[in-house]
Write an enzyme that holds these catalytic residues in place. Structure first.
Site, mmCIF file in Angstrom:
data_model
loop_
_atom_site.group_PDB
_atom_site.id
_atom_site.type_symbol
_atom_site.label_atom_id
_atom_site.label_comp_id
_atom_site.label_asym_id
_atom_site.label_seq_id
_atom_site.Cartn_x
_atom_site.Cartn_y
_atom_site.Cartn_z
ATOM 1 N N LYS A 74 0.806 -1.220 0.000
ATOM 2 C CA LYS A 74 0.000 0.000 0.000
ATOM 3 C C LYS A 74 0.845 1.278 0.000
ATOM 4 O O LYS A 74 0.520 2.239 -0.699
ATOM 5 C CB LYS A 74 -0.968 -0.011 1.181
ATOM 6 N N ASP A 110 -9.737 2.500 2.292
ATOM 7 C CA ASP A 110 -9.634 1.921 3.633
ATOM 8 C C ASP A 110 -9.923 2.993 4.683
ATOM 9 O O ASP A 110 -10.706 2.767 5.616
ATOM 10 C CB ASP A 110 -8.216 1.389 3.885
ATOM 11 N N GLY A 248 -13.456 -7.869 10.050
ATOM 12 C CA GLY A 248 -12.742 -7.483 8.842
ATOM 13 C C GLY A 248 -13.606 -7.525 7.594
ATOM 14 O O GLY A 248 -13.374 -6.765 6.647
#
Length: 286
Positions: A74, A110, A248
């Protein structure tokens, strides 16, 4: 049910990471494409860390319209983009790439998803937030905590990485907030006991990694958010203790819905994406 055919006009999307064989993102995103009858396909693309730039360049050259990015890429993906949106630039990590003529545009869904999920879980300004981890996913968690609660305490095995995260996210802190504070790894158990919110931003819980965070216990009234999806020790123990658990899968679906909209310009069928994840969980070997 009509058989989907991949042809020369099929739009290509994918997930890059190392590893990606366990990922449910292809199942989820392909269910969304099918629901909206879009001529598109989403693939899992294993990409070794030393070949990140080569792989991203190759996917762009091959005409992929968009990519998701997962562990451990990322931060590297953000550095490789020609442009970053405001959130990705602040976080220093990108989990969504969108094709542009001159390269990849980087986004961080995110962070946006985490902010929404923490707000929905009842996290309020002034809450004591503990973030475990300091990688790309953890950076998104720190940004969300700073925006919502005003502060976050960061603990990671590598103290220098936690310190760098706190320094990098300092501009995101709200005026008068506690900001981002690095905490020694040895204080993890005590910090968890004192926290109102615990965010797992590590790889603990992923196949092949540690099963649990050492010394972490939960209590009723806490919010426990796991960035790893699946039947993890973190979510089981938090639920058993009466904490409010954000699994999650919730993060996977929400960030994936935001990614879908950025790629296609269409509202994401999030309920269908969640249902696809639920079916996969029910069918998983016990």
């Amino acid at each position: 049910m009509t058989q989907r055919v991949i042809g020369g006009r099929t739009a290509l999307y994918g997930l890059v990471g190392w590893p990606v064989g366990h990922s449910l993102s292809p199942l989820m995103q392909n269910a969304a494409f099918a629901a909206l009858e879009l001529d598109a396909v989403y693939l899992a693309l294993p990409l070794a860390p030393e070949r990140l730039l080569e792989g991203l360049g190759g996917a762009h050259a091959l005409g992929f319209r968009g990519l998701n990015v997962t562990i451990p890429h990322k931060e590297g993906a953000a550095a490789a983009c020609v442009r970053l949106d405001e959130v990705a630039a602040a976080v220093g990590a990108a989990n969504v790439l969108r094709h542009a003529p001159d390269g990849w545009e980087g986004h961080n869904t995110d962070a946006t998803a985490l902010l929404e999920l923490l707000r929905e879980a009842g996290v309020a300004p002034g809450a004591r937030v503990l973030l475990v981890g300091a990688g790309g996913a953890a950076r998104a968690g720190a940004w969300a905590a700073l925006r919502l609660a005003g502060g976050v305490r960061v603990v990671a095995r590598r103290a220098e990485q936690a310190a760098r995260l706190c320094q990098a996210l300092a501009p995101s802190a709200s005026p008068g907030g506690a900001g981002a504070v690095p905490v020694a790894w040895e204080a993890l158990a005590a910090e968890a006991a004192a926290a109102d919110v615990i965010l797992n931003g590590t790889s603990v819980g992923l196949a092949g990694h540690d099963d649990r965070l050492p010394g972490v216990t939960f209590r009723a009234g806490q919010v426990a958010l796991d960035m790893v999806y699946g039947d993890t020790t973190f979510t089981r123990e938090a639920g058993a203790a009466g904490a409010r658990v954000v699994p999650g899968e919730a993060l996977l679906a929400r960030q994936g819905a935001h990614a879908f909209t950025r790629w296609t310009g269409r509202p994401a069928p999030e309920a269908i994406m969640i249902a696809a994840l639920q079916r996969a969980r029910e069918q998983a070997p016990r």
